[in-house]
Design an enzyme around this catalytic site. Structure first.
Site, PDB file in Angstrom:
ATOM      1  N   LYS A 129      -3.812 -37.270  17.513  1.00 17.31           N
ATOM      2  CA  LYS A 129      -5.080 -37.552  16.830  1.00 17.31           C
ATOM      3  C   LYS A 129      -4.820 -38.947  17.041  1.00 17.31           C
ATOM      4  O   LYS A 129      -3.704 -40.008  16.443  1.00 17.31           O
ATOM      5  CB  LYS A 129      -4.527 -36.842  15.327  1.00 17.31           C
ATOM      6  CG  LYS A 129      -5.952 -36.877  15.011  1.00 17.31           C
ATOM      7  CD  LYS A 129      -6.788 -35.204  15.176  1.00 17.31           C
ATOM      8  CE  LYS A 129      -8.304 -35.006  14.335  1.00 17.31           C
ATOM      9  NZ  LYS A 129      -9.082 -34.076  14.750  1.00 17.31           N
ATOM     10  N   ASP A 169     -14.427 -35.771  15.905  1.00 17.55           N
ATOM     11  CA  ASP A 169     -13.537 -35.184  14.522  1.00 17.55           C
ATOM     12  C   ASP A 169     -14.838 -35.277  13.951  1.00 17.55           C
ATOM     13  O   ASP A 169     -15.980 -36.184  14.139  1.00 17.55           O
ATOM     14  CB  ASP A 169     -12.832 -35.566  14.435  1.00 17.55           C
ATOM     15  CG  ASP A 169     -11.286 -34.766  13.495  1.00 17.55           C
ATOM     16  OD1 ASP A 169     -11.681 -33.836  13.280  1.00 17.55           O
ATOM     17  OD2 ASP A 169     -11.558 -35.131  12.825  1.00 17.55           O
TER      18      ASP A 169
HETATM   19  P1  NDP Z   1     -18.676 -34.214  10.902  1.00 18.92           P
HETATM   20  O1  NDP Z   1     -18.273 -35.480  10.389  1.00 18.92           O
HETATM   21  O2  NDP Z   1     -20.044 -33.649  12.107  1.00 18.92           O
HETATM   22  O3  NDP Z   1     -19.525 -33.359   9.968  1.00 18.92           O
HETATM   23  C1  NDP Z   1     -18.591 -33.536   8.424  1.00 18.92           C
HETATM   24  C2  NDP Z   1     -19.427 -32.497   6.936  1.00 18.92           C
HETATM   25  O4  NDP Z   1     -18.118 -32.538   6.477  1.00 18.92           O
HETATM   26  C3  NDP Z   1     -20.142 -33.468   6.594  1.00 18.92           C
HETATM   27  O5  NDP Z   1     -21.218 -32.754   6.445  1.00 18.92           O
HETATM   28  C4  NDP Z   1     -19.792 -33.847   5.914  1.00 18.92           C
HETATM   29  O6  NDP Z   1     -20.225 -33.781   4.322  1.00 18.92           O
HETATM   30  C5  NDP Z   1     -18.321 -33.203   5.257  1.00 18.92           C
HETATM   31  N1  NDP Z   1     -17.502 -34.057   4.563  1.00 18.92           N
HETATM   32  C6  NDP Z   1     -16.964 -34.757   5.591  1.00 18.92           C
HETATM   33  N2  NDP Z   1     -15.330 -35.282   4.834  1.00 18.92           N
HETATM   34  C7  NDP Z   1     -16.107 -34.940   3.532  1.00 18.92           C
HETATM   35  C8  NDP Z   1     -15.324 -34.810   2.132  1.00 18.92           C
HETATM   36  N3  NDP Z   1     -14.456 -35.860   2.413  1.00 18.92           N
HETATM   37  N4  NDP Z   1     -15.330 -34.339   0.947  1.00 18.92           N
HETATM   38  C9  NDP Z   1     -16.919 -33.555   1.266  1.00 18.92           C
HETATM   39  N5  NDP Z   1     -17.373 -33.807   2.169  1.00 18.92           N
HETATM   40  C10 NDP Z   1     -17.104 -34.479   3.243  1.00 18.92           C
HETATM   41  O7  NDP Z   1     -17.420 -33.743  11.163  1.00 18.92           O
HETATM   42  P2  NDP Z   1     -16.746 -31.776  11.918  1.00 18.92           P
HETATM   43  O8  NDP Z   1     -18.046 -31.138  11.650  1.00 18.92           O
HETATM   44  O9  NDP Z   1     -17.244 -32.344  13.465  1.00 18.92           O
HETATM   45  O10 NDP Z   1     -16.192 -31.712  11.422  1.00 18.92           O
HETATM   46  C11 NDP Z   1     -15.577 -30.594  10.111  1.00 18.92           C
HETATM   47  C12 NDP Z   1     -14.172 -30.505   9.836  1.00 18.92           C
HETATM   48  O11 NDP Z   1     -13.918 -29.083  11.472  1.00 18.92           O
HETATM   49  C13 NDP Z   1     -13.065 -31.296   9.740  1.00 18.92           C
HETATM   50  O12 NDP Z   1     -12.287 -31.229   9.033  1.00 18.92           O
HETATM   51  C14 NDP Z   1     -13.078 -32.181  11.317  1.00 18.92           C
HETATM   52  O13 NDP Z   1     -11.155 -32.213  11.160  1.00 18.92           O
HETATM   53  C15 NDP Z   1     -12.948 -30.299  11.996  1.00 18.92           C
HETATM   54  N6  NDP Z   1     -13.156 -29.661  13.087  1.00 18.92           N
HETATM   55  C16 NDP Z   1     -13.499 -30.475  13.677  1.00 18.92           C
HETATM   56  C17 NDP Z   1     -13.688 -29.722  15.254  1.00 18.92           C
HETATM   57  C18 NDP Z   1     -14.887 -31.004  15.836  1.00 18.92           C
HETATM   58  O14 NDP Z   1     -15.124 -30.587  17.325  1.00 18.92           O
HETATM   59  N7  NDP Z   1     -15.669 -31.639  15.505  1.00 18.92           N
HETATM   60  C19 NDP Z   1     -12.420 -29.776  15.687  1.00 18.92           C
HETATM   61  C20 NDP Z   1     -11.536 -29.048  14.674  1.00 18.92           C
HETATM   62  C21 NDP Z   1     -12.154 -28.845  13.207  1.00 18.92           C
HETATM   63  P3  NDP Z   1     -20.561 -36.715   4.188  1.00 18.92           P
HETATM   64  O15 NDP Z   1     -21.940 -36.493   5.637  1.00 18.92           O
HETATM   65  O16 NDP Z   1     -21.463 -35.869   3.007  1.00 18.92           O
HETATM   66  O17 NDP Z   1     -19.716 -36.831   4.435  1.00 18.92           O
HETATM   67  O1  2IT Z   2      -9.357 -31.266  14.858  1.00 19.94           O
HETATM   68  C1  2IT Z   2      -9.913 -31.183  15.989  1.00 19.94           C
HETATM   69  O2  2IT Z   2      -9.262 -29.698  17.398  1.00 19.94           O
HETATM   70  C2  2IT Z   2     -10.635 -31.195  16.795  1.00 19.94           C
HETATM   71  N1  2IT Z   2     -10.957 -32.626  16.478  1.00 19.94           N
HETATM   72  C3  2IT Z   2     -11.144 -31.221  18.315  1.00 19.94           C
HETATM   73  C4  2IT Z   2      -9.811 -32.240  19.327  1.00 19.94           C
HETATM   74  C5  2IT Z   2     -10.758 -31.996  20.504  1.00 19.94           C
HETATM   75  O3  2IT Z   2      -9.801 -32.734  21.754  1.00 19.94           O
HETATM   76  O4  2IT Z   2     -11.805 -31.704  20.973  1.00 19.94           O
END
Ligand code: NDP
Ligand code: 2IT
Length: 448
Positions: A129, A169
């Site tokens: 990561k 992420d």
């Molecule tokens: P994005 O940046 O697209 O969206 C994040 C969302 O979560 C936004 O709405 C943001 O609001 C909110 N958020 C982030 N930090 C905080 C915080 N500290 N408090 C409250 N709200 C928060 O990210 P993703 O959708 O990609 O990721 C969301 C989650 O999913 C994370 O935990 C990530 O690790 C996990 N994840 C993502 C994957 C991927 O493929 N993208 C794969 C597996 C897991 P704001 O805009 O106000 O910050």
């Molecule tokens: O938390 C996760 O699994 C991710 N942000 C996606 C990682 C990836 O390599 O697609």
């Protein structure tokens, strides 16, 4: 949760001592170690070979300066990270997070979780990561580009198709991957699609990668519901966040017959009793990069609750899809009290240990992140397969592969939990199942 075995407790104490102040990393390690007692009893060689101690120590940790200039010409400095945790099952694989809260402890918790998650996918990927404390919020497109270029000017020497393959992420999506890919190509003079995943569809990206995490998490919950002779049909659902994972979770839930009534961002919560208008959310978040509050500008019937707590809204299925530790013990108790029967974690470690205990004690269907959100990284591995074969698959074919992977992960976790005497406990199932595959590969590879 289970009490730590004395030997394993010694290992945990050592992790605390060696990694002071990294509370999220401690939390992620403790949750896994709590599951491993019965595994080491069955396999004493894991203790002799110090597999657990080795898994808790990243293979390599890179920390670097990221200097860049903002639009006013002012010099800005951020810190970049890449933690290459475990390569026993394949090249390091995992996302990059750009968020002001990022420090080593967050990257290490995410990298540690990633190892087990990637193992659960059944695909040949190790765990890693990275990220930065850069805050993309309020930055112009040019500023984001200059930051990404500077970040990659250091990162490029550490990554590669057979070494380490980053992706997105929080704060890193298609735009950022594009700028980083461009800089990698420019510095190395190599068109090497396999070095990053989450790429654009015309330059090596895979269909379904954008949707994969949300779709996958919803498939996982669907399997948990099926195992209880239930379905999404007519279920009231809440999904925290409004980013990549939240958006495609809402989309798949709706396709499967559920009704999503609330989502959020770090400022507040949108509650739409009629069911969320996903086309509007996509327009606001993906196209215009606005705040979720603006939903009510056109949809006056919906409520915006500034600084609200989404878990206070009654639902049958909750899918935390924002960030770590967003559901505490009190929130979990509220959810259960209000009739929630299933929780699927799209985010990484969104539930505190107290919250997890509430869900397990209540015996609701609780899918921990490392199992439930593995569809994102699994589809990244499918993108790597397509890149290696210079191929591109259809949406339907790729989505079916994703669904099969999620069904498999569900079944493996479910069966492992039964085998270890904890039926229905997907936390135990996921931790044990993910661990054993890594541990056996490490034993096979000798002391490295
Ligand atoms: P994005 O940046 O697209 O969206 C994040 C969302 O979560 C936004 O709405 C943001 O609001 C909110 N958020 C982030 N930090 C905080 C915080 N500290 N408090 C409250 N709200 C928060 O990210 P993703 O959708 O990609 O990721 C969301 C989650 O999913 C994370 O935990 C990530 O690790 C996990 N994840 C993502 C994957 C991927 O493929 N993208 C794969 C597996 C897991 P704001 O805009 O106000 O910050
Ligand atoms: O938390 C996760 O699994 C991710 N942000 C996606 C990682 C990836 O390599 O697609």
């Amino acid at each position: 949760m289970a009490k730590l075995d004395e030997k394993i407790d010694g290992m945990y104490q050592e992790v605390l001592k060696r990694n002071p102040g990294e509370t999220e990393f401690h939390q992620a390690v403790l949750e896994v170690l709590e599951s491993l007692g019965p595994v080491v009893v069955k396999n004493p060689q894991y203790l002799e070979r110090k597999i657990i101690e080795r898994i808790c120590e990243p293979e390599r940790q890179i920390i670097f300066r990221v200097p860049w200039q903002d639009d006013k010409g002012k010099v800005q400095i951020n810190r970049g990270f890449r933690v290459e945790f475990n390569s026993s099952l394949g090249p390091y694989k995992g996302g990059l997070r750009f968020h002001p809260s990022v420090y080593l402890g967050i990257i290490k918790f995410l990298g540690f979780e990633q190892c087990f998650k990637n193992s659960l996918t059944g695909l040949p990927i190790g765990g890693g990561k990275g990220g930065s404390d850069f805050d993309p919020k309020g930055k112009t497109d040019d500023e984001v580009m200059r930051f990404c270029q500077s970040f990659m000017t250091e990162l490029y020497r550490h990554i590669g198709e057979h070494t380490d393959v980053p992706a997105g992420d929080i704060g890193v999506g298609g735009r950022e991957i594009g700028y980083m890919f461009g800089q990698y190509k420019r510095i190395t003079n190599r068109y090497e699609p396999g070095v990053l995943t989450g790429k654009g569809l015309t330059w090596g990206g895979s269909l379904v990668r954008t949707e994969a995490t949300g779709y996958g998490a919803t498939f996982f919950v669907n399997e948990m519901l099926k195992a209880r002779k239930d379905s999404f049909d007519g279920k009231i659902c809440t999904v925290s966040g409004s980013g990549n994972v939240a958006i495609y979770t809402i989309e798949k839930i709706t396709q499967l017959g559920g009704k999503c009534v609330a989502c959020s961002d770090s400022n507040g919560v949108i509650y739409d009793e009629k069911g969320l208008d996903l086309a509007l959310i996509k327009q606001l978040k993906e196209v215009e990069r606005r705040r979720i509050e603006d939903y009510t500008k056109t949809h006056k019937h919906a409520k915006y609750i500034a600084k609200g707590n989404i878990w206070d809204i009654p639902c049958q299925v909750a899918m935390p899809s924002a960030t770590q530790n967003e559901i505490n013990g009190k929130d979990a108790a509220t959810l259960v009290k209000n009739g929630c029967i299933a929780v699927g974690e799209g985010a990484n470690m969104p539930t505190t240990p107290e919250g997890v205990k509430v869900f397990l004690d209540a015996k609701i269907a609780y899918g921990p992140g490392k199992a439930a959100n593995a569809g994102g990284v699994a589809t990244s591995a499918l993108e790597m397969q397509q890149n290696a074969g210079r191929d591109s698959w259809t949406f339907e074919f790729t989505e079916k592969k994703l669904e099969d992977i999620m069904v498999n992960i569900h079944n493996n976790c479910f069966e492992t939990a039964e085998e270890y005497g904890a039926p229905g406990n997907y936390v135990l199932g996921a931790n044990i199942c993910g661990f054993i595959k890594i541990a056996n590969a490490m034993v096979a590879h000798g002391l490295v």
